[in-house]
Each structure stands twice: as structure tokens, then as C-alpha cells.
Design an enzyme around this catalytic site. Structure first.
Site, short mmCIF file in Angstrom:
data_model
loop_
_atom_site.label_atom_id
_atom_site.label_comp_id
_atom_site.label_asym_id
_atom_site.label_seq_id
_atom_site.Cartn_x
_atom_site.Cartn_y
_atom_site.Cartn_z
CG ASN A 18 -1.91 -1.05 1.35
OD1 ASN A 18 -2.47 -1.45 0.34
ND2 ASN A 18 -2.14 -1.53 2.55
CG ASN A 50 4.78 -1.97 6.41
OD1 ASN A 50 5.31 -1.24 5.57
ND2 ASN A 50 3.68 -1.63 7.05
CB THR A 219 2.91 -7.76 20.02
OG1 THR A 219 1.77 -7.46 19.22
CG2 THR A 219 3.87 -8.65 19.22
N GLY A 221 2.45 -4.19 23.14
CA GLY A 221 2.85 -2.80 23.12
C GLY A 221 4.00 -2.54 24.08
CB ALA A 223 3.01 -4.68 28.53
CB ALA A 251 5.73 -0.09 10.42
N GLY A 253 4.40 -3.40 14.79
CA GLY A 253 4.08 -4.83 14.78
C GLY A 253 4.69 -5.56 13.61
CG ASP A 254 3.43 -4.81 9.70
OD1 ASP A 254 2.77 -5.82 10.02
OD2 ASP A 254 2.92 -3.82 9.15
N GLY A 289 6.81 7.07 9.74
CA GLY A 289 6.51 6.25 8.58
C GLY A 289 6.53 4.77 8.89
#
Length: 303
Positions: A18, A50, A219, A221, A223, A251, A253-254, A289
């Protein structure tokens, strides 16, 4: 500092590409509200792209399967992947618009996203050569921004060839049992885990997901992350790596998933792989980004 392996992990990613259209604001608008933003960027992204870029920068040999459009974004998306070392020989070109993601990022680094599939919606199955690329990988990385028949077909191809499947269930929604049956490792964030199970305690949600897949990393964050398996349902916790200042979590998490796949392919134990992926994610949130925020291997090792 660890030394890079003599042979890189080989990964295949089937997923979305994207163009991210990112508006930066002091505070995200409420429904019906208009706010003034302070900057705007167009950044190549998409969960598939990503993860491919994150893994390539972390040291893997990555091939991308997906599609871009014939609009002005298509060549930019392809170029961004190639510039990061991703093989795009299996990235199709579909007539019409490329996928876009419309993102609002506030001054705390939090984001909200609307995705328009565009060319990604044309990837409804595998084409000749895709299965060969999947078969030659250590792992296949999957997300849910492509039509589910293509995701399921790729996961089944991976299972036929003994290739590990790592699925990010985003955007979260109902997943067919036939996809979960051929998923080896599921990596939701805490919100996706809750959406999939109806359980808002992420550890209870992770254990519930073991009814469908053998391994789960959730995941959490700031924590950190937690890992459970059917053989060992007691969670392994790995704390987040401190990150200051947090400017954009788009991005994170990716980046985590791409780095995690690289580390696992190199034979790192899961706890060490999660810690290394956490370092990669911490670096990414300190930059603006999606693909532009992802660190290289030397940065991850140094942190």
C-alpha cells in the site's frame, strides 16, 4: 555485537503493498470533527511489504508475492521493496489503482488507519511459480490484507513443503478453520487476540488460540510480548525494549514479525528471538513512517 550468519534466512512474504497517506496531527479528530494537521507524507507500506522490508533489513533473503497497480504509486512501491533488497520477481502488476492506507498519527505516536485494497484485491490465489518460491523458504509470512482464498492457498502450499507459516491476523476478523489448521505460529497484538477470542485478558486469549494453532506470540505494546505453546501453555514473557521518544507506531508490529522470523530462521530460541524483535520494534517507533522506520541489522544488534 553478534555477527551476521554466513547464510541468510530465506523468507517468502505473501501480502499487501500500500501507499501510506499519512497525516500528522496534535490530536486525532473525533467523529464529525475537523482538525488541522501539521504535516503530511506519502510512505510505501502495506503489512506484507512492511514485513518483507523489515526482514530484509534485518538480514534475510526475502521474496515478495503480491500486486501493485498501474497508477503512479505502483512503481514507487516496487522500487521501495527493491531498494531494501526484496526480490520482486513475483510481485504482480494489476490494472488500476494500487492499495492505499489513509493514516492519522497524533503527537503521542498513536494511529488510526483506513485501508483501500486496490491491486491487493486481485490476488485471489497462487500463480505459476509462487509455490516454488514458498517451498524454498524457511518460513512464509502471511497477513489478512489480501483475499482469504490466496492466504489459505499459500499456507496450504507451505504445509505441503514443510515450510513454517507465520500469520499476523490483521486486520482482525473471522478466519476460516482451514487457514488456522495450516498455521504454525500466530502473532496477534493484544487487540487482535481479543477480537479473535472475545477475551480481553491477552494471556487468556493466547491460551484460547492454542485450540486452533500450536504456537502464539501476543504483542503487548509497551508491556512487551508473551509466548505460549500447546506443550507449554504457561507464558514466556519478554519485556519491551525502552524507546524514547515514540513518534509513530504505525509499523511496530510488522517490524517485530519480520525481525522475529529472521531470528527464528537463524536458530535463536524463541525468548531470544522475541527480545531481538523487540529491539527492532523499539527502533522503528522512534522514526516516522512505515517502511522508512525499519532498522538495519547492525542497529538491532547494537541496541
Amino acid at each position: 555485537m553478534t555477527q551476521p550468519p554466513t547464510r541468510p534466512t530465506t523468507l517468502t512474504v505473501l501480502g499487501s503493498t500500500n501507499m501510506d497517506l499519512v497525516a500528522y496531527v496534535a490530536k486525532a479528530p473525533a467523529p464529525g470533527e475537523t482538525v488541522a494537521g501539521h504535516s503530511f507524507r506519502t510512505v510505501p507500506g502495506g503489512k506484507g511489504a512492511n514485513q518483507a522490508i523489515a526482514a530484509a533489513r534485518a538480514g534475510a533473503a526475502v521474496t515478495m508475492i503480491g500486486a501493485v497497480g498501474t497508477d503512479e504509486f505502483g512503481p514507487r512501491l516496487r522500487s521501495a521493496l527493491e531498494h531494501s533488497g526484496v526480490d520482486t520477481d513475483f510481485l504482480r502488476t494489476a490494472e488500476g489503482a494500487s492499495g492505499t492506507a489513509h493514516i492519522v498519527v497524533d503527537d503521542d505516536g498513536c494511529n488510526s488507519i483506513v485501508v483501500i485494497p486496490g491491486a491487493n484485491g486481485t490476488v485471489t490465489g497462487l500463480t505459476p511459480g509462487d509455490e516454488t518460491v514458498i517451498a524454498g523458504a524457511y518460513a512464509l509470512l502471511l497477513q489478512l490484507e489480501l483475499p482469504l482464498p490466496a492466504v489459505t492457498a499459500a499456507a496450504r502450499a507451505a504445509r505441503r513443503h514443510g515450510v513454517r507459516t507465520i500469520l499476523t491476523p490483521a486486520p482482525a476478523g473471522a478466519m476460516p478453520p482451514e487457514l488456522l489448521e495450516v498455521t504454525d505460529l500466530l502473532v496477534p497484538n493484544e487487540h487482535e487476540a481479543a477480537a479473535l477470542t472475545g477475551l480481553h485478558n491477552p494471556l487468556l486469549a493466547a491460551r484460547a488460540l492454542l485450540d486452533h494453532v500450536p504456537e502464539v506470540v501476543v504483542t503487548l505494546g509497551a508491556a512487551g510480548s508473551a509466548y505460549v505453546t500447546r506443550a507449554a501453555p504457561d507464558p514466556v514473557f519478554v519485556p519491551a525494549v525502552p524507546a524514547e521518544p515514540v513518534v509513530d507506531t504505525t509499523a511496530a508490529g510488522d517490524t517485530f514479525v519480520g525481525a522475529l522470523a529472521v531470528a527464528l530462521g537463524e536458530g535463536k530460541p524463541m525468548r531470544d528471538a522475541m527480545r531481538w524483535a523487540a529491539a527492532a520494534s523499539a527502533l522503528s517507533v522512534q522514526r516516522h513512517g512505515a517502511s522508512t522506520s525499519m532498522p538495519c541489522r547492525q542497529e538491532i544488534d547494537a541496541l
